[in-house]
Design an enzyme around this catalytic site. Structure first.
Site, short mmCIF file in Angstrom:
data_model
loop_
_atom_site.label_atom_id
_atom_site.label_comp_id
_atom_site.label_asym_id
_atom_site.label_seq_id
_atom_site.Cartn_x
_atom_site.Cartn_y
_atom_site.Cartn_z
CE1 TYR A 1 -41.18 23.77 -4.26
CE2 TYR A 1 -39.09 24.65 -5.00
CZ TYR A 1 -40.20 24.73 -4.19
OH TYR A 1 -40.34 25.78 -3.33
CE LYS B 1 -41.76 21.27 10.44
NZ LYS B 1 -41.74 22.10 11.67
CG ASP C 1 -40.34 24.86 12.85
OD1 ASP C 1 -39.28 24.21 12.82
OD2 ASP C 1 -41.29 24.55 13.60
CG ASP D 1 -37.93 28.48 -3.19
OD1 ASP D 1 -37.41 29.58 -3.37
OD2 ASP D 1 -38.89 28.07 -3.87
CG ASP E 1 -36.69 34.12 -1.73
OD1 ASP E 1 -35.61 33.88 -2.31
OD2 ASP E 1 -37.74 34.34 -2.34
#
Ligand code: NAD
Length: 370
Positions: free
Chosen positions: A143, A194, A227, A251, A255
């Site tokens: 970001y 990852k 994942d 993020d 959620d």
């Protein structure tokens, strides 16, 4: 009267001021009934700051936030500012504050209160008693990484670029917060990246492993690809204690974890900075939800996410763990008694307004002293 500290209250837009009103009730109660006095200043942030000053956060407000022992934030966002250029969107006020206070560690608990276990989209037995904490890196990663932007190529097509970048100190400071939090909980950290496909992931795993060896071997550490973590959160969420991860994965995963609990109106968060010379961290406490323009001004907002964020503030900024427990217990009791705002309403329960929910919590706080 014991002067505990200075708070900056930034109610913001939409339902922000409504839920902040209920925080004021608890601040008042702590002063009147427990002799714990908080000095509170209040200012504008987001859309209301844009309306008043033309910017989503003024220099003066940033200074007040830097001087405060903790910032309590409502929510920002107003539809009429949606078309503003990026730097003049209400949310930029919050992003600026995170950057200026260097709030790199975002704590997002996902707890399922027994009375609300049935509200989850997952089977009750999977989420009943759930208590996990997602620790998300907040000031680095994709970001913020450079280069970033959209450029027009020679053939007239466009190319968008974002850069995922992390340094060893950024990873170390987040992971150390994770290990320290785990020590106060069930002593288990899952570090998520990852490393199979990303260089930042390889560095992340290597750095967390080295830090663990250096000072946190008493904490159990596991590594997981992001994942797989997303799958495991839905499959068997109770296997986790503290999840430590980067800005982007945090993020998404926080959620997903949030929805295990059933409602956005129940989710608190804290964002912490580095400790200063006396060990005090800059900190901002806010509900996860936004300004909810669809219900703003109707007295329908659930103030519990805001109040649970305030409980986190008592615990992490002022070491008032017993008072935080008392507030969380009061909230659990109110829910056990079937008192509900519309977002968590179930058959046979009592529907109340934002203010009535705050009042019910304060009444339980009173009862806890008798
Ligand atoms: P939102 O969180 O505001 O609302 C999503 C849905 O959840 C709405 O139906 C809303 O009514 C409901 N909801 C949210 N909080 C609730 C509460 N406390 N009680 C009962 N119901 C609640 O998200 P959105 O609609 O995507 O965004 C609205 C505005 O908020 C946008 O401008 C967005 O940019 C902004 N936003 C701000 C923050 C923040 O300030 N940290 C976070 C997310 C979104």
């Amino acid at each position: 009267m014991n002067q505990v500290g200075n708070l900056l209250l930034l109610p913001g837009d939409g339902i922000g001021p409504e839920v902040m009103g209920e925080v004021r009730k608890v601040v008042g109660w702590l002063g009147d009934r427990q002799g714990l006095k908080f000095e509170c200043e209040e200012d504008l942030a987001g859309g209301c700051a844009l309306d008043a000053h033309g910017v989503p956060m003024t220099e003066d407000t940033v200074k007040l936030a830097k001087d405060a022992d903790a910032v309590v934030f409502g929510a920002v966002g107003v539809a009429k500012h949606d078309a503003n250029p990026f730097h003049l969107k209400p949310e930029q006020g919050l992003l600026r504050l995170r950057k200026e206070l260097d709030l790199f560690a975002n704590l997002r608990p996902a707890m399922v209160f027994p009375a609300l276990a049935e509200a989850s989209t997952l089977k009750t037995e999977l989420v009943e008693g759930l208590d996990i904490l997602i620790l998300r890196e907040l000031t680095g990663g994709v970001y913020f990484g450079e280069p970033r932007g959209i450029e027009t190529l020679a053939d007239g097509t466009e190319r968008g670029v974002d850069t995922q970048v992390y340094t060893t100190p950024e990873i170390e400071r987040l992971a150390s917060v994770g290990f320290e939090l785990a020590r106060k909980r069930r002593n288990h950290v899952t570090s998520v990246e990852k490393a199979n496909v990303m260089h930042t992931g390889v560095l992340w795993r290597r750095t967390v492993t080295a830090l663990h060896k250096k000072g946190y071997e008493d904490v159990e550490l596991a590594h997981m690809y992001a994942d797989n973590c997303a799958m495991q959160l839905i499959r068997r969420p109770k296997q986790f204690d503290v999840i430590v991860t980067d800005n982007l994965f945090g993020d998404l995963l926080s959620d997903a974890a949030a929805m295990l609990t059933g409602s956005l109106g129940m989710l608190p968060s804290a964002s912490l900075g580095a400790p200063d010379a006396i060990g005090k961290r800059k900190a901002l406490y806010e509900p996860v939800h936004g300004s909810a323009p669809d219900i703003a001004g109707e007295g329908k907002a659930n103030p519990l996410a805001m109040l649970l964020s305030f409980a986190m503030m008592l615990r992490y900024s002022f070491d008032l763990g017993a008072e935080a427990d008392r507030l969380e217990k009061a909230i659990a009791t109110v829910l056990d008694k079937g008192i509900r705002t519309a977002d968590i309403m179930q058959d046979g329960k009592t529907l109340v307004s934002t203010e009535a929910m705050g009042k019910a919590v304060v009444a339980e706080l009173d009862r806890s002293l008798s």
